[in-house]
Design a protein around this motif. Sequence first.
Motif, PDB file in Angstrom:
ATOM      1  N   VAL A   1       0.834  -1.204   0.000  1.00 25.78           N
ATOM      2  CA  VAL A   1       0.000   0.000   0.000  1.00 25.78           C
ATOM      3  C   VAL A   1       0.868   1.252   0.000  1.00 25.78           C
ATOM      4  O   VAL A   1       0.623   2.214  -0.726  1.00 25.78           O
ATOM      5  N   VAL A   2       1.923   1.248   0.810  1.00 24.40           N
ATOM      6  CA  VAL A   2       2.826   2.398   0.881  1.00 24.40           C
ATOM      7  C   VAL A   2       3.483   2.648  -0.464  1.00 24.40           C
ATOM      8  O   VAL A   2       3.660   3.791  -0.886  1.00 24.40           O
ATOM      9  N   ARG A   3       3.830   1.570  -1.167  1.00 21.63           N
ATOM     10  CA  ARG A   3       4.474   1.716  -2.478  1.00 21.63           C
ATOM     11  C   ARG A   3       3.576   2.470  -3.448  1.00 21.63           C
ATOM     12  O   ARG A   3       4.054   3.222  -4.295  1.00 21.63           O
ATOM     13  N   ARG A   4       2.277   2.279  -3.353  1.00 16.64           N
ATOM     14  CA  ARG A   4       1.356   2.946  -4.281  1.00 16.64           C
ATOM     15  C   ARG A   4       1.107   4.401  -3.901  1.00 16.64           C
ATOM     16  O   ARG A   4       0.754   5.204  -4.759  1.00 16.64           O
ATOM     17  N   LEU A   5       1.301   4.739  -2.630  1.00 13.07           N
ATOM     18  CA  LEU A   5       0.943   6.079  -2.163  1.00 13.07           C
ATOM     19  C   LEU A   5       2.156   6.855  -1.677  1.00 13.07           C
ATOM     20  O   LEU A   5       2.669   7.727  -2.363  1.00 13.07           O
ATOM     21  N   LEU A   6       2.657   6.510  -0.506  1.00  9.52           N
ATOM     22  CA  LEU A   6       3.730   7.284   0.109  1.00  9.52           C
ATOM     23  C   LEU A   6       5.015   7.253  -0.705  1.00  9.52           C
ATOM     24  O   LEU A   6       5.725   8.244  -0.795  1.00  9.52           O
ATOM     25  N   SER A   7       5.326   6.112  -1.320  1.00 15.49           N
ATOM     26  CA  SER A   7       6.611   5.956  -2.016  1.00 15.49           C
ATOM     27  C   SER A   7       6.439   5.728  -3.506  1.00 15.49           C
ATOM     28  O   SER A   7       7.270   5.087  -4.155  1.00 15.49           O
ATOM     29  N   SER A   8       5.376   6.237  -4.061  1.00 14.33           N
ATOM     30  CA  SER A   8       5.167   6.129  -5.504  1.00 14.33           C
ATOM     31  C   SER A   8       6.322   6.798  -6.254  1.00 14.33           C
ATOM     32  O   SER A   8       6.756   7.887  -5.902  1.00 14.33           O
ATOM     33  N   GLY A   9       6.831   6.104  -7.261  1.00 14.20           N
ATOM     34  CA  GLY A   9       7.940   6.650  -8.036  1.00 14.20           C
ATOM     35  C   GLY A   9       9.288   6.074  -7.666  1.00 14.20           C
ATOM     36  O   GLY A   9      10.255   6.202  -8.421  1.00 14.20           O
ATOM     37  N   LEU A  10       9.367   5.423  -6.514  1.00 12.41           N
ATOM     38  CA  LEU A  10      10.622   4.782  -6.136  1.00 12.41           C
ATOM     39  C   LEU A  10      10.764   3.435  -6.825  1.00 12.41           C
ATOM     40  O   LEU A  10       9.782   2.721  -7.048  1.00 12.41           O
ATOM     41  N   GLY A  11      11.998   3.077  -7.145  1.00 13.74           N
ATOM     42  CA  GLY A  11      12.276   1.776  -7.737  1.00 13.74           C
ATOM     43  C   GLY A  11      12.619   0.760  -6.664  1.00 13.74           C
ATOM     44  O   GLY A  11      12.239   0.911  -5.492  1.00 13.74           O
ATOM     45  N   PHE A  12      13.374  -0.269  -7.053  1.00 17.47           N
ATOM     46  CA  PHE A  12      13.717  -1.331  -6.120  1.00 17.47           C
ATOM     47  C   PHE A  12      15.226  -1.473  -5.950  1.00 17.47           C
ATOM     48  O   PHE A  12      15.726  -2.516  -5.535  1.00 17.47           O
ATOM     49  N   SER A  13      15.968  -0.400  -6.274  1.00 17.88           N
ATOM     50  CA  SER A  13      17.394  -0.404  -5.967  1.00 17.88           C
ATOM     51  C   SER A  13      17.572  -0.359  -4.461  1.00 17.88           C
ATOM     52  O   SER A  13      16.640  -0.052  -3.711  1.00 17.88           O
ATOM     53  N   ARG A  14      18.773  -0.665  -3.997  1.00 20.06           N
ATOM     54  CA  ARG A  14      19.030  -0.631  -2.550  1.00 20.06           C
ATOM     55  C   ARG A  14      18.757   0.760  -1.992  1.00 20.06           C
ATOM     56  O   ARG A  14      18.149   0.907  -0.927  1.00 20.06           O
ATOM     57  N   GLU A  15      19.178   1.791  -2.728  1.00 22.43           N
ATOM     58  CA  GLU A  15      18.964   3.160  -2.254  1.00 22.43           C
ATOM     59  C   GLU A  15      17.486   3.483  -2.160  1.00 22.43           C
ATOM     60  O   GLU A  15      17.019   4.046  -1.160  1.00 22.43           O
ATOM     61  N   ASP A  16      16.711   3.117  -3.186  1.00 23.04           N
ATOM     62  CA  ASP A  16      15.281   3.410  -3.171  1.00 23.04           C
ATOM     63  C   ASP A  16      14.550   2.616  -2.092  1.00 23.04           C
ATOM     64  O   ASP A  16      13.615   3.113  -1.455  1.00 23.04           O
ATOM     65  N   ARG A  17      14.975   1.372  -1.865  1.00 22.67           N
ATOM     66  CA  ARG A  17      14.341   0.588  -0.806  1.00 22.67           C
ATOM     67  C   ARG A  17      14.623   1.200   0.560  1.00 22.67           C
ATOM     68  O   ARG A  17      13.760   1.211   1.439  1.00 22.67           O
ATOM     69  N   SER A  18      15.823   1.733   0.739  1.00 18.15           N
ATOM     70  CA  SER A  18      16.139   2.401   2.001  1.00 18.15           C
ATOM     71  C   SER A  18      15.296   3.651   2.184  1.00 18.15           C
ATOM     72  O   SER A  18      14.783   3.917   3.279  1.00 18.15           O
ATOM     73  N   VAL A  19      15.139   4.432   1.117  1.00 16.86           N
ATOM     74  CA  VAL A  19      14.294   5.637   1.196  1.00 16.86           C
ATOM     75  C   VAL A  19      12.867   5.246   1.552  1.00 16.86           C
ATOM     76  O   VAL A  19      12.200   5.903   2.374  1.00 16.86           O
TER      77      VAL A  19
END
Length: 515
Positions: free
Chosen positions: A371-389
Amino acid sequence: MMSDWVLPEEILAEAPSHTPLPHELADLELLLYGAYAPLRGFMGEAEARSVTRTGLLPDGTAWPVPVTLDVPVATARRLDDPDPKRRVLRITDPEGAPVAAVECHSLDALGPDMVRVGGPVRRIADAAHGVFTGLRATPEQARTTYTKPRVLALVADKPLHRPQLAQLARAAHNLAAHVLVMIPTGDETNGDRDLRLPTAALVRSVLAAKDRLPTATVLTVPLSKRGDRLRDGLLTAKVAAAYGATHLMTGPDGLGGGDGVRSMVPRELAYDTRDGQWRPIEDIEPPFRRIALSEAEIADMLDRGFGLPEWHTPPSVAQELRKARPPRRQRGLVLFFTGLSGSGKSTISRGVHESLLEDGTRTVSLFDGDVVRRLLSSGLGFSREDRSVNIRRIGFVAAEVARHGGIGVAAPIAPYEADRAEARRMAEAAGADFVLVHVSTPLEVCESRDRKGLYAKARSGQIPEFTGISDPYETPPDAELTIDTTDMTVGEAVEQVLEFLSEGGWLEPIGLRLA
């Protein structure tokens, strides 16, 4: 003192800007105050390495800790100018306002992403930031308030209860000294693991005891800890000396003296029930002796909603501690689930969330990974840096829920220890509790439950950097609760979490909730 180099306005206007980390801003403030004398700026890598290895600057001057500033590579590239007069970095506070400039004498690569900048600093504007800046003072300003030649300094990184107040009064009387109370504000929280307080709450609790102090100057000083007790103690002594202290009250181990400041190790006191006085423990017969409460005992009493006894804690201090650390059943909580994909963490967290909604005694919000991926973190990928963000965004929002007394339930994979630690730090800085639940279901069980076929795609190389297959999962060393769902139903797992929260005091006991 600061460098006397002249900085033309046009160079400053064109200089790259950077907002340092909180501990770097704290160091900057002390540099600008002259409290880090003889340092005039941030250390280059050679100076920092020398201090780390030997406790000495390259010129032989004793100094206990590196005082450094690290910037992103992109910022450092703009500082690599052939004209040394243009190697200037503009330092901004968290709101983006310029507060200082660094004349960059050295640029040392620390790796692919960061560069260490060394050089003297110059004040542009007041660098004080954070809470209670009205209690800041330069060493010169502080010295004007002292009423006696001797000055006894105390770093008040914990609340002042009656035994500490009695120790301070005895030492000040014996030395005929003015008291300097320095409240450290360089870190977001202070105290030990049993009773960590947000810095603002610590300052309020110390101020609540001000009328019980001997003649004293009370200041907030942006000191931050490095994690080495010996080096932290030596740095404290240097700052205390810069503020004019002649003596420094330390713990029983005596760490913190040196640099011209004499260490004062207070005698252990106990409460004498015959006359209500605090005196040396050996002077009181055992039947009439009450030992001071430990930090763990104080934390437990606050957690359970018990009042702190007046013989031990002044009522004004107890009131501030009750505000900062209400009973667990009223306190904010981040309930953070972590585990492999398919471990059951999302299903358990939803069950816990639904049970808390049905119970109705606590406000609760759920932050599930998908759910967070669709809303709060939309636009982030699945690189280590993006997963940390992604994890840090979840941690921030959950901490804000907890700041206002709610329960924030989060259920990301969160494979990296550093990200989970940051989520814990944000919760504690918000004055909330943090409970880490490790759903430790083994990889082979998770893979057998793979309804989406993600593990199969990862093993075939279709999904890169997949946790558990091509990217590591760092097992939590500090989980408060561990659950393996291999042979457990969802209902059983949910009940195990609720029982843990009930036994810990965050929820009413199960019997009362079901009555």
